[in-house]
Design an enzyme around this catalytic site. Structure first.
Site, PDB file in Angstrom:
ATOM      1  N   HIS A 120     -20.087   0.656  -6.419  1.00  0.00           N
ATOM      2  CA  HIS A 120     -19.713   0.956  -5.035  1.00  0.00           C
ATOM      3  C   HIS A 120     -20.838   0.558  -4.080  1.00  0.00           C
ATOM      4  O   HIS A 120     -20.975   1.122  -2.999  1.00  0.00           O
ATOM      5  CB  HIS A 120     -19.418   2.451  -4.876  1.00  0.00           C
ATOM      6  CG  HIS A 120     -18.085   2.871  -5.406  1.00  0.00           C
ATOM      7  ND1 HIS A 120     -16.937   2.134  -5.220  1.00  0.00           N
ATOM      8  CD2 HIS A 120     -17.707   3.977  -6.113  1.00  0.00           C
ATOM      9  CE1 HIS A 120     -15.919   2.755  -5.787  1.00  0.00           C
ATOM     10  NE2 HIS A 120     -16.358   3.867  -6.339  1.00  0.00           N
ATOM     11  N   LYS A 134      -0.741   8.207  -3.649  1.00  0.00           N
ATOM     12  CA  LYS A 134       0.434   7.538  -3.096  1.00  0.00           C
ATOM     13  C   LYS A 134       0.337   6.020  -3.178  1.00  0.00           C
ATOM     14  O   LYS A 134       1.332   5.338  -3.370  1.00  0.00           O
ATOM     15  CB  LYS A 134       0.634   7.933  -1.632  1.00  0.00           C
ATOM     16  CG  LYS A 134       1.166   9.340  -1.421  1.00  0.00           C
ATOM     17  CD  LYS A 134       1.489   9.554   0.059  1.00  0.00           C
ATOM     18  CE  LYS A 134       2.102  10.919   0.302  1.00  0.00           C
ATOM     19  NZ  LYS A 134       2.422  11.111   1.740  1.00  0.00           N
ATOM     20  N   GLY A 135      -0.859   5.500  -2.981  1.00  0.00           N
ATOM     21  CA  GLY A 135      -1.023   4.051  -2.967  1.00  0.00           C
ATOM     22  C   GLY A 135      -0.316   3.390  -1.805  1.00  0.00           C
ATOM     23  O   GLY A 135      -0.033   2.194  -1.833  1.00  0.00           O
ATOM     24  N   SER A 148      -7.384   8.669   1.889  1.00  0.00           N
ATOM     25  CA  SER A 148      -7.493   8.688   0.432  1.00  0.00           C
ATOM     26  C   SER A 148      -8.805   9.323  -0.013  1.00  0.00           C
ATOM     27  O   SER A 148      -8.842  10.099  -0.975  1.00  0.00           O
ATOM     28  CB  SER A 148      -7.386   7.260  -0.108  1.00  0.00           C
ATOM     29  OG  SER A 148      -7.404   7.252  -1.519  1.00  0.00           O
ATOM     30  N   THR A 198      -9.874   1.321  -8.974  1.00  0.00           N
ATOM     31  CA  THR A 198      -9.304   1.570 -10.304  1.00  0.00           C
ATOM     32  C   THR A 198      -8.179   0.590 -10.604  1.00  0.00           C
ATOM     33  O   THR A 198      -8.073   0.067 -11.721  1.00  0.00           O
ATOM     34  CB  THR A 198      -8.798   3.018 -10.401  1.00  0.00           C
ATOM     35  OG1 THR A 198      -9.879   3.917 -10.122  1.00  0.00           O
ATOM     36  CG2 THR A 198      -8.246   3.307 -11.789  1.00  0.00           C
ATOM     37  N   TYR A 204      -6.765  -4.553  -0.228  1.00  0.00           N
ATOM     38  CA  TYR A 204      -5.805  -3.731  -0.961  1.00  0.00           C
ATOM     39  C   TYR A 204      -4.389  -4.033  -0.477  1.00  0.00           C
ATOM     40  O   TYR A 204      -3.448  -4.125  -1.276  1.00  0.00           O
ATOM     41  CB  TYR A 204      -6.147  -2.259  -0.729  1.00  0.00           C
ATOM     42  CG  TYR A 204      -5.182  -1.276  -1.342  1.00  0.00           C
ATOM     43  CD1 TYR A 204      -5.369  -0.815  -2.637  1.00  0.00           C
ATOM     44  CD2 TYR A 204      -4.089  -0.794  -0.617  1.00  0.00           C
ATOM     45  CE1 TYR A 204      -4.484   0.097  -3.201  1.00  0.00           C
ATOM     46  CE2 TYR A 204      -3.204   0.115  -1.173  1.00  0.00           C
ATOM     47  CZ  TYR A 204      -3.411   0.558  -2.464  1.00  0.00           C
ATOM     48  OH  TYR A 204      -2.535   1.453  -3.024  1.00  0.00           O
TER      49      TYR A 204
END
Length: 314
Positions: free
Chosen positions: A96, A273-274, A123, A47, A179
């Site tokens: 995905h 939270k990231g 996550s 996202t 990420y």
């Protein structure tokens, strides 16, 4: 978790909410020049990356309305190949898919983001617990960990997915990032992504620092967290559509899971939270040992885990 809610469509393992017709059309889509795909295993920053790419292309936030957002940032396996014909371009399509299922062409571009398996697992646990359709509301991390180790959460095995794209990280039309790197130096990676999408986008951002600062602000974690309040509003917007207004994929979801399941709000934060390293708050010593063994088994002969050699993984 109700395992009967997952099945394979032509070998692709995913939740029954993904309409079989949409999945098949997605698998059979033939990319054309100008197509851009954002690809990831679930809960690896998809996202966030979508919003960054959308901002690079358009210089503004994605639309607030759910149908407009899905038209401009479609999800291929949910909406089917027709969504690409009707989307606004330039734009990017989310999938995905592991590489073997991804519609691939040298004339299209692919931005692949991955996340270390420990944080991805945590996550994904929260995501699965928060969405009613998974029927995992009372599930525990220990239970989800078993699914992850088996390679049986939504969209299949994490390592198979990662390795399939890692082998193509050097392809000229594939942009591969983590990420963790994106979080560590967002500015630098936004510029790299812009260059990959088209030299004109990178030049534009370097020539006008205000544009770059705007993207960084609109896609910051603090701003992204504000999306949480909008997620349930979005779901309610879908709920209020008349039958004539509902797209085929939504009718399928309602028919498959029932009105109650598809109308349930998200139980927790979609953007949580990231953080890098949150896994330390969840994994037991035995789970660390077992995931290390799984990593050794699945990545033997590959240096893929070197992607995270500097973040203190076990």
């Amino acid at each position: 978790m109700a395992r009967h809610l997952f099945r394979e469509v032509d070998g692709y393992y995913l939740h029954v909410l993904f309409p079989e017709e949409s999945v098949r059309s997605a698998l059979n889509y033939k990319p054309v020049p100008g197509d851009v795909f954002i690809v990831s295993y679930p809960k690896c920053g998809t996202t966030w990356l979508q919003c960054i790419v959308y901002n690079i292309f358009n210089g503004r936030d994605p639309p607030a309305g759910v149908m407009d957002a899905l038209r401009e940032m479609p999800f291929l396996e949910v909406q089917g190949a027709e969504c690409i014909k009707h989307m606004t371009k330039p734009g990017a399509v989310k999938t995905h898919m592991p590489f073997r299922f991804q519609p691939f062409s040298v004339d299209a571009k692919y931005v692949y983001i991955c996340r270390n398996p420990y944080d991805c697992c945590v996550s994904f646990f929260h995501h699965t617990k928060n969405f009613y359709a998974y029927q995992f509301q009372d599930g525990t991390f220990d239970e989800f960990f078993e699914l992850f180790i088996e390679g049986k959460p939504d969209c299949g095995d994490y390592f198979d997915h990662l390795l399939s794209w890692y082998e193509h990280r050097g392809d000229p039309n594939v942009f591969f990032l983590t990420y963790e790197d994106l979080k560590k130096d967002t500015r630098a990676w936004v510029l790299k992504i812009a260059d990959f999408l088209g030299e004109e986008y990178g030049r534009k951002l370097r020539a006008d620092q205000g544009l770059l600062e705007g993207i960084l602000k609109r896609t910051s974690f603090e701003t992204m967290k504000e999306m949480n309040a909008k997620v349930n509003e979005t779901l309610m917007e879908l709920k209020d559509l008349s039958e004539d207004q509902k797209p085929g994929w939504l009718k399928h979801s309602t028919k498959t899971m029932g009105v109650e399941a598809t109308n349930q709000p998200v139980a927790g934060d979609f953007i949580r939270k990231g953080a890098v390293g949150d896994w330390k708050n969840y994994f037991s010593a035995d789970q660390i040992k077992r995931l290390k063994e799984r990593i050794e088994l699945k990545t033997r002969g590959s240096d893929v885990m070197d992607l995270w050699k500097d973040i203190g993984l076990p």
